[in-house]
Write a protein that holds these residues in place. Sequence first.
Motif, short mmCIF file in Angstrom:
data_model
loop_
_atom_site.label_atom_id
_atom_site.label_comp_id
_atom_site.label_asym_id
_atom_site.label_seq_id
_atom_site.Cartn_x
_atom_site.Cartn_y
_atom_site.Cartn_z
N GLU A 237 -51.02 -16.51 57.98
CA GLU A 237 -51.58 -17.76 58.50
C GLU A 237 -53.08 -17.83 58.25
O GLU A 237 -53.63 -18.88 57.93
N ARG A 238 -53.75 -16.69 58.41
CA ARG A 238 -55.19 -16.64 58.17
C ARG A 238 -55.50 -16.94 56.70
O ARG A 238 -56.42 -17.70 56.38
N ASN A 239 -54.71 -16.37 55.79
CA ASN A 239 -54.89 -16.64 54.36
C ASN A 239 -54.63 -18.11 54.04
O ASN A 239 -55.28 -18.68 53.16
N PHE A 240 -53.67 -18.72 54.74
CA PHE A 240 -53.39 -20.14 54.53
C PHE A 240 -54.63 -20.97 54.85
O PHE A 240 -55.01 -21.84 54.07
N PHE A 241 -55.26 -20.72 56.00
CA PHE A 241 -56.43 -21.51 56.38
C PHE A 241 -57.62 -21.25 55.45
O PHE A 241 -58.47 -22.12 55.30
N PHE A 242 -57.68 -20.10 54.85
CA PHE A 242 -58.77 -19.82 53.91
C PHE A 242 -58.56 -20.51 52.57
O PHE A 242 -59.52 -20.97 51.96
N SER A 243 -57.32 -20.56 52.09
CA SER A 243 -57.12 -21.00 50.71
C SER A 243 -56.57 -22.41 50.56
O SER A 243 -57.14 -23.21 49.82
N ALA B 104 -62.19 -39.19 48.22
CA ALA B 104 -63.07 -39.26 49.39
C ALA B 104 -64.33 -40.10 49.11
O ALA B 104 -64.67 -40.95 49.94
N PRO B 105 -65.02 -39.91 48.00
CA PRO B 105 -66.19 -40.76 47.77
C PRO B 105 -65.83 -42.24 47.58
O PRO B 105 -66.53 -43.11 48.08
N THR C 200 -60.91 -29.73 48.18
CA THR C 200 -61.88 -29.76 47.10
C THR C 200 -61.46 -30.76 46.03
O THR C 200 -62.30 -31.44 45.44
N ALA C 201 -60.15 -30.90 45.82
CA ALA C 201 -59.65 -31.86 44.83
C ALA C 201 -59.94 -33.29 45.24
O ALA C 201 -59.98 -34.18 44.39
N LEU C 202 -60.15 -33.54 46.55
CA LEU C 202 -60.41 -34.90 47.00
C LEU C 202 -61.77 -35.43 46.56
O LEU C 202 -62.00 -36.63 46.57
N TYR C 203 -62.69 -34.56 46.21
CA TYR C 203 -63.99 -35.08 45.77
C TYR C 203 -64.44 -34.52 44.43
O TYR C 203 -65.52 -34.88 43.96
N THR C 204 -63.65 -33.68 43.79
CA THR C 204 -64.03 -33.21 42.46
C THR C 204 -63.10 -33.75 41.39
O THR C 204 -63.53 -34.52 40.52
N VAL D 30 -66.85 -31.04 55.79
CA VAL D 30 -66.76 -30.59 57.18
C VAL D 30 -65.34 -30.15 57.50
O VAL D 30 -65.13 -29.14 58.21
N LEU D 31 -64.33 -30.84 56.98
CA LEU D 31 -62.94 -30.41 57.19
C LEU D 31 -62.69 -29.05 56.55
O LEU D 31 -61.98 -28.21 57.11
N GLN D 32 -63.27 -28.82 55.37
CA GLN D 32 -63.11 -27.53 54.72
C GLN D 32 -63.76 -26.42 55.54
O GLN D 32 -63.17 -25.34 55.72
N ILE D 33 -64.93 -26.65 56.04
CA ILE D 33 -65.63 -25.65 56.84
C ILE D 33 -64.85 -25.38 58.13
O ILE D 33 -64.72 -24.23 58.56
#
Length: 164
Positions: A126-132, A148-149, A139-143, A107-110
């Motif tokens: 700034e827009r590119n920052f929020f996208f990438s 996170a899990p 993504t690294a927090l759960y892969t 949800v934070l990513q979305i």
Amino acid sequence: MTYTPQQQSRSSHMQWGLLAPATVILGGAGLVFLGGAQEHAQNGASGWGVALALSAALGIWGLLAFLYVLNWRAAGVRAAMAVNPFIRPRKGGFLKGAIIGTLFVVVLQIASVLIGLFYPGLEQGERNFFFSVPTFYLTALYTVFPIAPVLGGIVGKLWRSTSI
């Protein structure tokens, strides 16, 4: 002969000796971050720095509030176990907590992508920052690192074990 059940108060089973150092340490850390936010605002720093310091203070105080709630719930379990020795704390809850922790990160990513798409007045960088950047690191927090899990699972297990 009248039977009166043995009354156990929840507050008599609270572990105040464990909450006192946590309150001093975490409460003080939250005040330091709150003071940092105020200092940033007075010196004309960017709004992101102020928001980051405020969110850190609120996050620390939220952790302290969570510790108080867990201690209150565990005191209820201890009080019930003092009256009825057949009551045992519930087990499990790790998998549900792990799923909720992972969904929270998704949800934070979305939300980061939606801010990048729809927030008015953002420049292209700034827009590119929020996208990438947030999506990549979150993504690294759960892969790669299952933070996170595991944290969600521990919180879920603690929450379930403090209920009757």
